[in-house]
Design an enzyme around this catalytic site. Sequence first.
Site, PDB file in Angstrom:
ATOM      1  N   GLY A   1       0.835  -1.210   0.000  1.00 11.16           N
ATOM      2  CA  GLY A   1       0.000   0.000   0.000  1.00 11.16           C
ATOM      3  C   GLY A   1       0.859   1.245   0.000  1.00 11.16           C
ATOM      4  N   LEU A   2       1.099   1.793  -1.188  1.00  5.68           N
ATOM      5  CA  LEU A   2       2.017   2.933  -1.279  1.00  5.68           C
ATOM      6  C   LEU A   2       1.301   4.260  -1.502  1.00  5.68           C
ATOM      7  CD1 LEU A   2       5.024   1.361  -3.204  1.00  5.68           C
ATOM      8  CD2 LEU A   2       4.919   2.053  -0.792  1.00  5.68           C
TER       9      LEU A   2
ATOM     10  N   ASN B   1       2.593  -2.444  -4.337  1.00  3.16           N
ATOM     11  CA  ASN B   1       1.355  -1.672  -4.449  1.00  3.16           C
ATOM     12  C   ASN B   1       0.515  -2.270  -5.575  1.00  3.16           C
ATOM     13  OD1 ASN B   1      -0.094   0.733  -3.431  1.00  3.16           O
ATOM     14  ND2 ASN B   1       0.025   1.371  -5.571  1.00  3.16           N
ATOM     15  N   ARG B   2      -0.806  -2.254  -5.400  1.00  9.40           N
ATOM     16  CA  ARG B   2      -1.692  -2.805  -6.433  1.00  9.40           C
ATOM     17  C   ARG B   2      -1.373  -2.179  -7.792  1.00  9.40           C
ATOM     18  NH1 ARG B   2      -7.987  -1.611  -5.719  1.00  9.40           N
ATOM     19  NH2 ARG B   2      -7.098   0.498  -5.743  1.00  9.40           N
TER      20      ARG B   2
ATOM     21  N   ALA C   1      -8.998   1.083   4.979  1.00  8.62           N
ATOM     22  CA  ALA C   1      -9.638   0.172   5.938  1.00  8.62           C
ATOM     23  C   ALA C   1     -10.894  -0.419   5.301  1.00  8.62           C
ATOM     24  CB  ALA C   1      -9.984   0.943   7.197  1.00  8.62           C
TER      25      ALA C   1
ATOM     26  N   SER D   1      -0.586   6.290  14.680  1.00  7.49           N
ATOM     27  CA  SER D   1      -1.073   7.654  14.838  1.00  7.49           C
ATOM     28  C   SER D   1       0.011   8.662  14.495  1.00  7.49           C
ATOM     29  CB  SER D   1      -1.527   7.876  16.278  1.00  7.49           C
ATOM     30  OG  SER D   1      -1.831   9.232  16.449  1.00  7.49           O
TER      31      SER D   1
ATOM     32  N   GLY E   1      -0.471  10.802  11.551  1.00  8.87           N
ATOM     33  CA  GLY E   1      -0.616  11.252  10.164  1.00  8.87           C
ATOM     34  C   GLY E   1       0.649  11.010   9.354  1.00  8.87           C
TER      35      GLY E   1
ATOM     36  N   LYS F   1      -6.472   2.884  19.523  1.00  5.02           N
ATOM     37  CA  LYS F   1      -6.277   3.918  18.491  1.00  5.02           C
ATOM     38  C   LYS F   1      -7.606   4.640  18.221  1.00  5.02           C
ATOM     39  CE  LYS F   1      -4.519   6.213  14.919  1.00  5.02           C
ATOM     40  NZ  LYS F   1      -5.507   6.500  13.966  1.00  5.02           N
TER      41      LYS F   1
ATOM     42  N   HIS G   1      -8.286   7.011  21.003  1.00  2.00           N
ATOM     43  CA  HIS G   1      -7.376   8.144  20.761  1.00  2.00           C
ATOM     44  C   HIS G   1      -8.011   9.120  19.761  1.00  2.00           C
ATOM     45  CE1 HIS G   1      -4.647   9.842  17.743  1.00  2.00           C
ATOM     46  NE2 HIS G   1      -3.777  10.051  18.710  1.00  2.00           N
ATOM     47  N   ASN G   2      -8.553   8.592  18.685  1.00  2.04           N
ATOM     48  CA  ASN G   2      -9.167   9.461  17.667  1.00  2.04           C
ATOM     49  C   ASN G   2     -10.409  10.164  18.211  1.00  2.04           C
ATOM     50  OD1 ASN G   2      -7.238   8.253  16.063  1.00  2.04           O
ATOM     51  ND2 ASN G   2      -8.550   8.105  14.289  1.00  2.04           N
TER      52      ASN G   2
ATOM     53  N   GLU H   1      -9.278  12.909  20.202  1.00  2.00           N
ATOM     54  CA  GLU H   1      -8.773  13.942  19.260  1.00  2.00           C
ATOM     55  C   GLU H   1      -9.939  14.809  18.751  1.00  2.00           C
ATOM     56  OE1 GLU H   1      -6.195  12.315  16.109  1.00  2.00           O
ATOM     57  OE2 GLU H   1      -7.304  13.563  14.710  1.00  2.00           O
ATOM     58  N   TYR H   2     -11.065  14.169  18.434  1.00  2.00           N
ATOM     59  CA  TYR H   2     -12.251  14.927  18.000  1.00  2.00           C
ATOM     60  C   TYR H   2     -12.627  15.944  19.075  1.00  2.00           C
ATOM     61  CZ  TYR H   2     -13.953  12.224  13.897  1.00  2.00           C
ATOM     62  OH  TYR H   2     -14.122  11.654  12.663  1.00  2.00           O
TER      63      TYR H   2
ATOM     64  N   ARG I   1     -40.728   5.220  34.305  1.00  2.00           N
ATOM     65  CA  ARG I   1     -40.625   3.962  33.553  1.00  2.00           C
ATOM     66  C   ARG I   1     -41.538   2.903  34.158  1.00  2.00           C
ATOM     67  NH1 ARG I   1     -35.819   1.316  33.552  1.00  2.00           N
ATOM     68  NH2 ARG I   1     -36.180   0.452  31.499  1.00  2.00           N
TER      69      ARG I   1
HETATM   70  P1  NBP Z   1      -5.573   5.229   1.519  1.00  2.00           P
HETATM   71  O1  NBP Z   1      -6.404   4.900   2.686  1.00  2.00           O
HETATM   72  O2  NBP Z   1      -5.961   6.327   0.633  1.00  2.00           O
HETATM   73  O3  NBP Z   1      -5.411   3.881   0.646  1.00  2.00           O
HETATM   74  C1  NBP Z   1      -4.796   3.897  -0.583  1.00  2.00           C
HETATM   75  C2  NBP Z   1      -3.935   2.677  -0.782  1.00  2.00           C
HETATM   76  O4  NBP Z   1      -4.747   1.510  -0.674  1.00  2.00           O
HETATM   77  C3  NBP Z   1      -3.315   2.677  -2.167  1.00  2.00           C
HETATM   78  O5  NBP Z   1      -1.988   2.213  -2.048  1.00  2.00           O
HETATM   79  C4  NBP Z   1      -4.212   1.714  -2.918  1.00  2.00           C
HETATM   80  O6  NBP Z   1      -3.575   1.100  -4.020  1.00  2.00           O
HETATM   81  C5  NBP Z   1      -4.471   0.731  -1.841  1.00  2.00           C
HETATM   82  N1  NBP Z   1      -5.600  -0.173  -2.117  1.00  2.00           N
HETATM   83  C6  NBP Z   1      -6.904   0.059  -2.201  1.00  2.00           C
HETATM   84 BR1  NBP Z   1      -7.694   1.657  -2.024  1.00  2.00          BR
HETATM   85  N2  NBP Z   1      -7.621  -1.014  -2.483  1.00  2.00           N
HETATM   86  C7  NBP Z   1      -6.737  -1.974  -2.572  1.00  2.00           C
HETATM   87  C8  NBP Z   1      -6.865  -3.328  -2.833  1.00  2.00           C
HETATM   88  N3  NBP Z   1      -8.058  -3.873  -3.007  1.00  2.00           N
HETATM   89  N4  NBP Z   1      -5.744  -4.064  -2.895  1.00  2.00           N
HETATM   90  C9  NBP Z   1      -4.536  -3.496  -2.691  1.00  2.00           C
HETATM   91  N5  NBP Z   1      -4.360  -2.195  -2.418  1.00  2.00           N
HETATM   92  C10 NBP Z   1      -5.451  -1.452  -2.360  1.00  2.00           C
HETATM   93  O7  NBP Z   1      -4.048   5.466   1.974  1.00  2.00           O
HETATM   94  P2  NBP Z   1      -3.447   6.274   3.191  1.00  2.00           P
HETATM   95  O8  NBP Z   1      -4.071   7.594   3.368  1.00  2.00           O
HETATM   96  O9  NBP Z   1      -1.981   6.157   3.015  1.00  2.00           O
HETATM   97  O10 NBP Z   1      -3.879   5.410   4.472  1.00  2.00           O
HETATM   98  C11 NBP Z   1      -3.523   4.037   4.608  1.00  2.00           C
HETATM   99  C12 NBP Z   1      -4.161   3.494   5.867  1.00  2.00           C
HETATM  100  O11 NBP Z   1      -3.636   4.219   6.983  1.00  2.00           O
HETATM  101  C13 NBP Z   1      -5.697   3.699   5.903  1.00  2.00           C
HETATM  102  O12 NBP Z   1      -6.293   2.604   6.552  1.00  2.00           O
HETATM  103  C14 NBP Z   1      -5.853   4.942   6.735  1.00  2.00           C
HETATM  104  O13 NBP Z   1      -7.116   4.991   7.370  1.00  2.00           O
HETATM  105  C15 NBP Z   1      -4.717   4.769   7.738  1.00  2.00           C
HETATM  106  N6  NBP Z   1      -4.262   6.004   8.337  1.00  2.00           N
HETATM  107  C16 NBP Z   1      -4.183   7.149   7.620  1.00  2.00           C
HETATM  108  C17 NBP Z   1      -3.725   8.318   8.218  1.00  2.00           C
HETATM  109  C18 NBP Z   1      -3.596   9.582   7.413  1.00  2.00           C
HETATM  110  O14 NBP Z   1      -3.284  10.629   8.017  1.00  2.00           O
HETATM  111  N7  NBP Z   1      -3.789   9.555   6.088  1.00  2.00           N
HETATM  112  C19 NBP Z   1      -3.335   8.311   9.558  1.00  2.00           C
HETATM  113  C20 NBP Z   1      -3.398   7.125  10.265  1.00  2.00           C
HETATM  114  C21 NBP Z   1      -3.864   5.975   9.647  1.00  2.00           C
HETATM  115  P3  NBP Z   1      -3.644   1.760  -5.484  1.00  2.00           P
HETATM  116  O15 NBP Z   1      -2.486   2.700  -5.557  1.00  2.00           O
HETATM  117  O16 NBP Z   1      -3.541   0.637  -6.406  1.00  2.00           O
HETATM  118  O17 NBP Z   1      -4.958   2.472  -5.597  1.00  2.00           O
END
Ligand code: NBP
Length: 501
Positions: free
Chosen positions: A12-13, A35-36, A79, A131, A133, A203, A206-207, A210-211, A467
Amino acid sequence: MNDSSKDIGLIGLAVMGQNLALNIADHGFQISVFNRTYSKTVDFLERNPSTPTLSGHESLNDFVSSLKKPCKIIIMVQAGKPTDLVIESLIPLLQKDDVIIDGGNAKWTDTIRRERKLSDHGIHFVGSGVSGGEEGARFGPSLMSGGSIDAWNQIKDIWLSISAKVDPSSGKPLGGAEPGKPVEGGVPCAAYIGTDGSGHYVKMVHNGIEYADMQMICEAYHMLSSLGGLSANQIGEIFKSWDEGILDSFLIEITGDILCQQDPRSGNPFVEVVLDAAGQKGTGKWTSVNALDMGVPAPTVAEAVFARCLSAVKEERAHASEILAGVPIRSLDCSVDHFVESIRDALYCSKICSYAQGFQLMREAQNEYSWKLNFGEIAQIWRGGCIIRAAFLQKITEAFERNSELPNLLLDEYFKECISTYQGNWREVVSLAVNSGIPCPTFSSALAYYDGYRNARLPQNLLQAQRDYFGAHTYERIDEPRGTFFHLDWLHPDRPESRIE
Ligand code: NBP
């Protein structure tokens, strides 16, 4: 090169995955990424040519083959369904004792389900809250891991290395990391939380906290502006000064910066050109729904979620503002300096109450799910890396060190004294806001929580009678042992009540 030499793999990149992978590589671990959409892997590797510990693969098979056995694979994808799909694709490629770590924002119940399913295959599953970001992922997140202790022992070295660090004596975050130069020393903000979904649960709370923290800051800003007549810049300077005292925290710090920022387009304060309609991704709602499900009072987190919902109906509010009457804004009957101090005190007291609610929620969840949570350590790992990182968390750790069985933070000596000292100003601020028609849902709900919790007798005696009246739901009596229930025949209230066995 598939020489099974990589310490860990990451799938997941998007922004979080890329940053976490670079953080892991910076700490000297060999990491493979997948990455997909392969073009993103190529792009990522091309942008980081001087990171020799990083390599990427187009095929999932090659990716898994590149890892040392037992394999350790972090999933950083959306998620929900995407996480399940990635896990499904990995199962046929993995062997007994391999570890999958989900670093996404998974719901803890999904983590419990996934852990059970993978354990049938002999595969370990760690649900690890991440946590902080993007920046946290890159330079040191707070990591809350749930799963088997065997799985934790496999990932522990990497997790402790890449996490944020705090100074062991002051508890302050050690920052200032640069790419390729990780922070040395300090206490890691990573810990084993407990079995199955506990890491993701903590976690989530925690969120939720945070809200509430964010909403309280917004209410303070609203009052300083509307009641205090202060400009965004002046309020920004106040937040900067608060960051030096009891409110010292990341959110207070960034609020100071935001309020002092000018809009490059209009030259006005930046905050004033931003539309007042908040978004949300759901973890605050999960926290509130879970609090309702377990019957734990966490009204301040819930009010923070509802405040975002109310803000989101912007057009409806604009329409209502032309129809519904309010009251004139009251003028201050004290100096502006005293008013600013009162808002600070109210913010601190409200914050204490919302954390008290969050920790009560975790206490109840540990009974529900048979976890054994270390609350002092949880507060400690939130000190660095997290969005809610704050000096105040050290006080929570100290409270649980004084009494690990503390039923509510409000009962700790330090917090009891704080509220006793500051509550006068807190009450004045809430009453001034109410009398001026300024909404302060988290300040006022925290105060109602405090007053509710400290009252031995609440008016729910009447509620139980109601009641019993309309639904024969029974009641207990103050002059009988708890657990003994009665019903009055409300059609013939003169008859003796019946004892319900
Ligand atoms: P995203 O939540 O936006 O996910 C995008 C990634 O998921 C891409 O690499 C995408 O691949 C991949 N993906 C998806 Br969508 N469907 C897929 C599948 N069926 N098979 C394989 N890969 C798949 O990314 P993010 O914002 O980096 O967050 C990643 C995780 O971390 C999430 O669960 C998020 O809730 C959590 N998180 C985020 C933050 C934040 O501040 N952003 C903070 C803490 C936790 P692709 O490139 O092929 O589309």
